[in-house]
Design a protein around this motif. Structure first.
Motif, PDB file in Angstrom:
ATOM      1  N   UNK A 229      79.258  12.553 -38.626  1.00 59.60           N
ATOM      2  CA  UNK A 229      77.798  12.530 -38.659  1.00 59.60           C
ATOM      3  C   UNK A 229      77.327  12.181 -40.063  1.00 59.60           C
ATOM      4  N   UNK A 230      76.420  11.207 -40.152  1.00 62.58           N
ATOM      5  CA  UNK A 230      75.934  10.774 -41.458  1.00 62.58           C
ATOM      6  C   UNK A 230      74.603  10.057 -41.277  1.00 62.58           C
ATOM      7  N   UNK A 231      74.121   9.407 -42.333  1.00 66.15           N
ATOM      8  CA  UNK A 231      72.901   8.621 -42.275  1.00 66.15           C
ATOM      9  C   UNK A 231      73.206   7.208 -41.791  1.00 66.15           C
ATOM     10  N   UNK A 232      72.179   6.537 -41.267  1.00 67.75           N
ATOM     11  CA  UNK A 232      72.362   5.224 -40.647  1.00 67.75           C
ATOM     12  C   UNK A 232      73.045   4.237 -41.581  1.00 67.75           C
ATOM     13  N   UNK A 233      72.562   4.116 -42.820  1.00 67.65           N
ATOM     14  CA  UNK A 233      73.096   3.114 -43.738  1.00 67.65           C
ATOM     15  C   UNK A 233      74.578   3.331 -43.998  1.00 67.65           C
ATOM     16  N   UNK A 234      74.982   4.589 -44.185  1.00 65.86           N
ATOM     17  CA  UNK A 234      76.392   4.893 -44.430  1.00 65.86           C
ATOM     18  C   UNK A 234      77.242   4.586 -43.203  1.00 65.86           C
ATOM     19  N   UNK A 235      76.722   4.904 -42.021  1.00 65.75           N
ATOM     20  CA  UNK A 235      77.468   4.644 -40.785  1.00 65.75           C
ATOM     21  C   UNK A 235      77.658   3.141 -40.565  1.00 65.75           C
ATOM     22  N   UNK A 236      76.600   2.374 -40.799  1.00 63.07           N
ATOM     23  CA  UNK A 236      76.683   0.921 -40.619  1.00 63.07           C
ATOM     24  C   UNK A 236      77.723   0.338 -41.577  1.00 63.07           C
ATOM     25  N   UNK A 237      77.741   0.817 -42.809  1.00 63.29           N
ATOM     26  CA  UNK A 237      78.735   0.348 -43.780  1.00 63.29           C
ATOM     27  C   UNK A 237      80.149   0.710 -43.340  1.00 63.29           C
ATOM     28  N   UNK A 238      80.323   1.903 -42.767  1.00 67.87           N
ATOM     29  CA  UNK A 238      81.649   2.330 -42.318  1.00 67.87           C
ATOM     30  C   UNK A 238      82.124   1.510 -41.118  1.00 67.87           C
ATOM     31  N   UNK A 239      81.207   1.131 -40.234  1.00 69.14           N
ATOM     32  CA  UNK A 239      81.586   0.274 -39.109  1.00 69.14           C
ATOM     33  C   UNK A 239      81.974  -1.113 -39.622  1.00 69.14           C
ATOM     34  N   UNK A 240      81.187  -1.648 -40.537  1.00 72.79           N
ATOM     35  CA  UNK A 240      81.462  -2.981 -41.081  1.00 72.79           C
ATOM     36  C   UNK A 240      82.818  -3.036 -41.784  1.00 72.79           C
ATOM     37  N   UNK A 241      83.191  -1.945 -42.449  1.00 75.27           N
ATOM     38  CA  UNK A 241      84.450  -1.920 -43.197  1.00 75.27           C
ATOM     39  C   UNK A 241      85.643  -1.576 -42.317  1.00 75.27           C
ATOM     40  N   UNK A 242      85.383  -1.109 -41.086  1.00 76.46           N
ATOM     41  CA  UNK A 242      86.471  -0.737 -40.191  1.00 76.46           C
ATOM     42  C   UNK A 242      86.850   0.725 -40.246  1.00 76.46           C
ATOM     43  N   UNK A 243      86.175   1.519 -41.079  1.00 76.17           N
ATOM     44  CA  UNK A 243      86.495   2.946 -41.120  1.00 76.17           C
ATOM     45  C   UNK A 243      86.058   3.644 -39.839  1.00 76.17           C
ATOM     46  N   UNK A 244      85.039   3.102 -39.176  1.00 78.49           N
ATOM     47  CA  UNK A 244      84.605   3.596 -37.873  1.00 78.49           C
ATOM     48  C   UNK A 244      84.695   2.454 -36.865  1.00 78.49           C
ATOM     49  N   UNK A 245      85.011   2.798 -35.614  1.00 83.73           N
ATOM     50  CA  UNK A 245      85.002   1.791 -34.550  1.00 83.73           C
ATOM     51  C   UNK A 245      83.574   1.452 -34.140  1.00 83.73           C
ATOM     52  N   UNK A 246      82.717   2.456 -34.108  1.00 83.36           N
ATOM     53  CA  UNK A 246      81.334   2.269 -33.672  1.00 83.36           C
ATOM     54  C   UNK A 246      80.512   3.441 -34.163  1.00 83.36           C
ATOM     55  N   UNK A 247      79.181   3.283 -34.120  1.00 78.80           N
ATOM     56  CA  UNK A 247      78.291   4.365 -34.521  1.00 78.80           C
ATOM     57  C   UNK A 247      77.011   4.295 -33.714  1.00 78.80           C
ATOM     58  N   UNK A 248      76.432   5.462 -33.476  1.00 82.97           N
ATOM     59  CA  UNK A 248      75.157   5.576 -32.767  1.00 82.97           C
ATOM     60  C   UNK A 248      74.055   5.654 -33.815  1.00 82.97           C
ATOM     61  N   UNK A 249      73.207   4.619 -33.855  1.00 84.51           N
ATOM     62  CA  UNK A 249      72.137   4.553 -34.852  1.00 84.51           C
ATOM     63  C   UNK A 249      70.880   3.998 -34.203  1.00 84.51           C
ATOM     64  N   UNK A 250      69.743   4.277 -34.820  1.00 77.65           N
ATOM     65  CA  UNK A 250      68.482   3.682 -34.373  1.00 77.65           C
ATOM     66  C   UNK A 250      68.449   2.218 -34.781  1.00 77.65           C
ATOM     67  N   UNK A 251      67.559   1.474 -34.146  1.00 80.65           N
ATOM     68  CA  UNK A 251      67.387   0.062 -34.497  1.00 80.65           C
ATOM     69  C   UNK A 251      67.143  -0.048 -35.991  1.00 80.65           C
ATOM     70  N   UNK A 252      67.820  -0.956 -36.622  1.00 82.92           N
ATOM     71  CA  UNK A 252      67.884  -0.951 -38.080  1.00 82.92           C
ATOM     72  C   UNK A 252      67.798  -2.372 -38.612  1.00 82.92           C
ATOM     73  N   UNK A 253      66.942  -2.561 -39.612  1.00 81.44           N
ATOM     74  CA  UNK A 253      66.872  -3.862 -40.267  1.00 81.44           C
ATOM     75  C   UNK A 253      68.057  -4.040 -41.207  1.00 81.44           C
ATOM     76  N   UNK A 254      68.365  -5.273 -41.514  1.00 78.22           N
ATOM     77  CA  UNK A 254      69.429  -5.541 -42.472  1.00 78.22           C
ATOM     78  C   UNK A 254      70.822  -5.329 -41.923  1.00 78.22           C
TER      79      UNK A 254
END
Length: 307
Positions: free
Chosen positions: A124-149
């Motif tokens: 569990x974390x904030x959207x920006x950190x989760x998106x970065x972790x998915x992009x880097x492969x540390x997470x397979x997926x994340x549940x986040x609100x619609x997000x710009x950028x």
């Protein structure tokens, strides 16, 4: 370097001592110590600061730990794929800590019942950190609100489109939303997440000056405060699922009523794509009337954020 050494390294980091790690991997403490020494010799670095009690990971040890976890997960997923068991292995999943957590546990339990060989690891974390972790492969997926950028390598697929409500304590006389927000104490959702910005933006657009009596960073706590008569607030529909919430006065928030969307972000070439698709399907079912079916052609959002 072999998986036994990597499992011992992860066990030490998880359980805190060599002795407890040895119990977890069913070896003697001396065998675990020998594995770590052999790994250190192979890599040419010290993984643990042994002068401290309990032993503490060095900087290189922390880097090696991340690598070990990824390699062990890859090995597990590869074995599952070779067996033809696509819905197995470990799904590294992230989630924002807002009301999305009202939905995710139920979906994880359903996935566990449907696919007993599948394990989930939730962070569990904030959207920006989760998106970065998915992009880097540390997470397979994340549940986040619609997000710009959203990075172009990622895909965001909504599973929930829900309305926002102005809620007031039981017994509050029905009135216009403008009147209630102008005269009653207001509990503001204050958090660095898209939902808080969405609410504040609509209040500003409506030209209403609220009488703030509290700033709270969790939706669940806000609903509790409203139930107890502290004031009024704005919350998403998913936060109002308890029987005790039925007595609250609800009015559509915004003109027109504002909605927010929550979805799953994953890499476009996600190695666990089939598992993520099944999770999306389960989440859509959990969301009921506000569930959004998966669009297989969906890409990252390209317009103004609604969440």
């Amino acid at each position: 370097m072999d998986t036994r050494q990597l499992r011992s390294l992860v066990a030490i980091a998880t359980h805190g001592t060599f002795a407890r790690a040895a119990e977890a991997v069913h070896l003697t403490p001396s065998a675990v110590s020998q594995q770590i020494q052999a790994l250190e010799q192979e890599l040419g670095v010290l993984l643990f600061e042994r002068s401290s009690r309990p032993p503490r990971l060095t900087t290189q040890g922390s880097q090696c730990l991340d690598m070990a976890r990824e390699m062990l997960r890859l090995a597990e997923d590869t074995k599952a794929g070779l067996r033809g068991d696509r819905i197995s292995g470990t799904l590294m999943l992230g989630s924002v800590r807002s009301s999305a957590l009202n939905l995710l546990p139920a979906a994880i339990v359903q996935m566990r019942h449907r696919y007993p060989a599948l394990k989930t690891n939730l962070q569990v974390s904030l959207s920006a950190a989760l998106i970065a972790d998915v992009a880097s492969g540390r997470l397979d997926a994340a549940v986040v609100a619609e997000h710009l950028g959203m990075p172009p390598s990622l895909r965001w697929s909504p599973f929930l489109r829900e309305p926002l409500w102005l809620i007031a304590p039981h017994g509050t006389p029905a009135d216009s939303i403008d009147s209630l927000m102008a005269r009653m104490p207001f509990i503001r959702f204050r958090s660095p997440v898209p939902l808080a910005n969405l609410i504040d933006t609509e209040i500003s657009r409506m030209g209403i000056v609220t009488n703030d009596v509290a700033e709270i960073d969790t939706i669940g706590s806000i609903v509790t405060c409203v139930r107890q008569g502290m004031g009024i607030s704005v919350v998403p529909h998913v936060a109002l699922q308890g029987a005790e919430d039925e007595a609250l006065l609800r009015l559509p928030f915004g003109r027109p009523q504002v909605v927010r969307r929550i979805g799953i972000v994953e890499r476009i070439a996600a190695p666990r794509g089939e598992v993520i698709a099944r999770l999306h399907e389960v989440l859509t079912q959990v969301c009921g009337e506000y569930g959004v079916a998966r669009d297989v052609n969906a890409q990252n959002p390209d317009g103004g954020s609604t969440a």
